[in-house]
Design an enzyme around this catalytic site. Structure first.
Site, PDB file in Angstrom:
ATOM      1  N   ASP A   1      12.638  -2.413  10.415  1.00 23.75           N
ATOM      2  CA  ASP A   1      12.090  -2.350  11.766  1.00 23.75           C
ATOM      3  C   ASP A   1      10.935  -3.335  11.906  1.00 23.75           C
ATOM      4  O   ASP A   1      10.322  -3.734  10.907  1.00 23.75           O
ATOM      5  CB  ASP A   1      11.569  -0.939  12.073  1.00 23.75           C
ATOM      6  CG  ASP A   1      12.706   0.082  12.079  1.00 23.75           C
ATOM      7  OD1 ASP A   1      13.864  -0.318  12.304  1.00 23.75           O
ATOM      8  OD2 ASP A   1      12.420   1.269  11.852  1.00 23.75           O
TER       9      ASP A   1
HETATM   10  N1  URA Z   1      14.474   3.191   7.909  1.00 23.23           N
HETATM   11  C1  URA Z   1      13.726   3.095   9.018  1.00 23.23           C
HETATM   12  O1  URA Z   1      13.578   4.048   9.768  1.00 23.23           O
HETATM   13  N2  URA Z   1      13.165   1.901   9.293  1.00 23.23           N
HETATM   14  C2  URA Z   1      13.264   0.826   8.497  1.00 23.23           C
HETATM   15  O2  URA Z   1      12.697  -0.227   8.804  1.00 23.23           O
HETATM   16  C3  URA Z   1      14.033   0.942   7.338  1.00 23.23           C
HETATM   17  C4  URA Z   1      14.643   2.139   7.049  1.00 23.23           C
END
Ligand code: URA
Length: 239
Positions: free
Chosen positions: A105
């Site tokens: 993310d």
């Molecule tokens: N899970 C998440 O919620 N976000 C990420 O960036 C990676 C795994």
């Protein structure tokens, strides 16, 4: 082995464009097998040792890069409005068609691989291969043995999605946990902690398989991945 034009092989390094490669050859700055090349259209084997100004050139188009992803960048190759992790790379690497292996993310930090080798990248991200990914999460709340149990049993997310069993390890700080997941659903880790009522405040990926983020890399820094490190991605995790 098939023969290719010398200027194409040099451009395949990503370091020079095709026209730059032609100019270098015509200027006598390129050697193949230790002999100065003169013509861009000369044919040579893909594994022939090529030097530019005496320096060896990596003519393989395949690249693997380990990046310490900082906050604030999208795990994408391009975006109309926002910066992406590809913006961290110099032009010579961006030319090679690199893409992030899976997604973190925008606000997640940590280990992200970049490559232009689709098949192996797919093995890392495909849920079929269960390559473990380990994250350090800071949450709003205190984690305890009940959470460890719930993760181990396989959580059901808010929308009813079932998760595979995951390993949650408690840390010295009650609001931190290390979680290892074996699949990669959308926002998976955040949704797992939300499912136990402890939303994620910060998320950092530490490992993919047995490959750990190089502690020498500051956020935003990257370096080539070695063959042994790529193999570690597929090795069982060990501490
Ligand atoms: N899970 C998440 O919620 N976000 C990420 O960036 C990676 C795994």
């Amino acid at each position: 082995m098939a023969l290719s034009r010398l200027d194409k092989l040099i451009a395949d390094s990503g370091k020079y464009s095709r026209s730059e490669a032609k100019a270098l050859i015509r200027a006598g700055r390129v050697c193949v097998d230790g002999v100065t090349a003169r013509a861009p259209e000369d044919k040579c084997a893909a594994d022939a040792p090529i030097t530019v100004d005496g320096e060896a050139l990596n003519t393989s188009r395949t690249r693997w890069i380990m990046l310490h992803k900082p906050e604030g960048l999208l795990s994408a190759t391009e975006d109309r409005d926002q910066p992406t992790v590809l913006d961290l790379l110099p032009a010579e690497l961006r030319r090679l068609g690199l893409f992030p292996v899976g997604r973190l993310d925008k606000d997640t930090t940590g280990l992200l691989l970049l490559t232009n080798e689709g098949e192996t990248a797919h093995r890392i991200t495909s849920p079929k291969h269960h390559v473990p990914k380990r994250y350090l999460a800071r949450v709003d709340g205190s984690l305890d043995g009940e959470d460890v149990q719930a993760f181990a049993e396989g959580l059901t997310l808010g929308d009813g999605t079932r998760c595979l069993p995951a390993v949650l390890e408690l840390c010295d700080r009650a609001d931190e946990g290390r979680v290892t997941v074996y699949e990669g659903k959308y926002h998976q880790v955040k949704r797992m902690f939300a499912a136990v009522g402890k939303p994620v405040l910060r998320l950092h990926r530490e490992r993919i398989g047995a490959l750990a983020l190089d502690p020498a890399l500051a956020p935003g820094e990257f370096r080539p991945l070695t063959a042994a490190e790529l193999a570690a991605v597929f090795a069982a995790e060990e501490d």
